[in-house]
Design an enzyme around this catalytic site. Structure first.
Site, PDB file in Angstrom:
ATOM      1  N   GLY A   1      60.497  56.955  44.606  1.00  0.00           N
ATOM      2  CA  GLY A   1      61.415  58.036  44.949  1.00  0.00           C
ATOM      3  C   GLY A   1      62.775  57.447  45.241  1.00  0.00           C
TER       4      GLY A   1
ATOM      5  N   GLU B   1      59.488  47.984  49.495  1.00  0.00           N
ATOM      6  CA  GLU B   1      60.662  47.478  48.775  1.00  0.00           C
ATOM      7  C   GLU B   1      60.231  46.717  47.519  1.00  0.00           C
ATOM      8  OE1 GLU B   1      63.335  48.666  49.671  1.00  0.00           O
ATOM      9  OE2 GLU B   1      63.234  49.039  51.835  1.00  0.00           O
TER      10      GLU B   1
END
Length: 217
Positions: A9, A86
């Protein structure tokens, strides 16, 4: 069977919050997992959410070998899942290591990351995750552009000005700073119109025309 799942996202859509919640849920059921992240806003060896939640994590570097990290834990007990935040910053080789752990040791891998950079180009790590993942889940919590439309792109600003050139990875956050980031809809990313530049234009001649043009699409 174990899975490699990529949760993706834009910034501000709750990826790190979901990563923390997923780890909590699995740990509460007695499963042992490891948490990894890279270049988190809170600093090295931390996984943090903008809601204020934060835990200790293992920092991923260019030399991190996930296979070695997991097999090195065997003396402390089996590892049943990995939470990898990440993940857009991971190398293609590291993503392939994660896939190997799923296939050969039956470890669930839950990777979280954004897909494209401030130039709207795919991160290599995200590209490889899309290619190899058993499932790609687009997070349903929508980030919003300053105009109220769904945000689909990440913009980088330097001293308040949007830029579309530079190194792919520069650590920053959505807070104000020399280098910061803002989520925008495609229209305003293409126009390089951030919330700051929109406020400036709103007070200039011709702003009524711009407002009507946005409303008409």
């Amino acid at each position: 069977m174990a899975e490699l799942v990529f949760f993706s996202g834009t910034m501000d859509c709750g990826k790190s919050t979901l990563a923390l919640q997923l780890d909590h849920n699995h740990a509460a059921r007695g499963r042992r997992g490891l948490i990894f992240t890279r270049d988190d806003r809170a600093g090295n060896d931390r996984l943090s959410s903008r809601l204020g939640l934060e835990v200790v994590a293992r920092e991923v570097t260019d030399t991190t070998d996930f296979w070695a990290e997991v097999t090195g834990e065997r003396g402390r007990g089996s590892v049943e899942y990995l939470v990898c935040d990440e993940a857009q910053f991971y190398s293609c080789d590291q993503v392939e290591q994660l896939a190997r752990l799923v296939d050969e040791i039956e470890i669930d891998v839950f990777a979280f990351g954004i897909t494209t950079d401030f130039r709207t180009r795919l991160f290599p790590g995200s590209t490889r995750l899309i290619e190899l993942a058993d499932r790609v889940e687009v997070l349903q919590v929508q980030s919003l552009c300053w105009c109220g439309a769904r945000a689909t792109h990440n913009a980088r600003t330097v001293d308040g000005q949007m830029v579309v050139e530079g190194a792919q990875v520069v650590v920053g956050d959505t807070d104000a700073g020399e280098v910061s980031y803002e989520v925008l809809c495609r229209r305003h990313h293409m126009r390089r119109m951030t919330s700051r530049s929109a406020r400036v234009l709103a007070g200039s001649p011709g702003s009524l025309y711009l407002d009507l043009a946005d409303q008409d699409g």
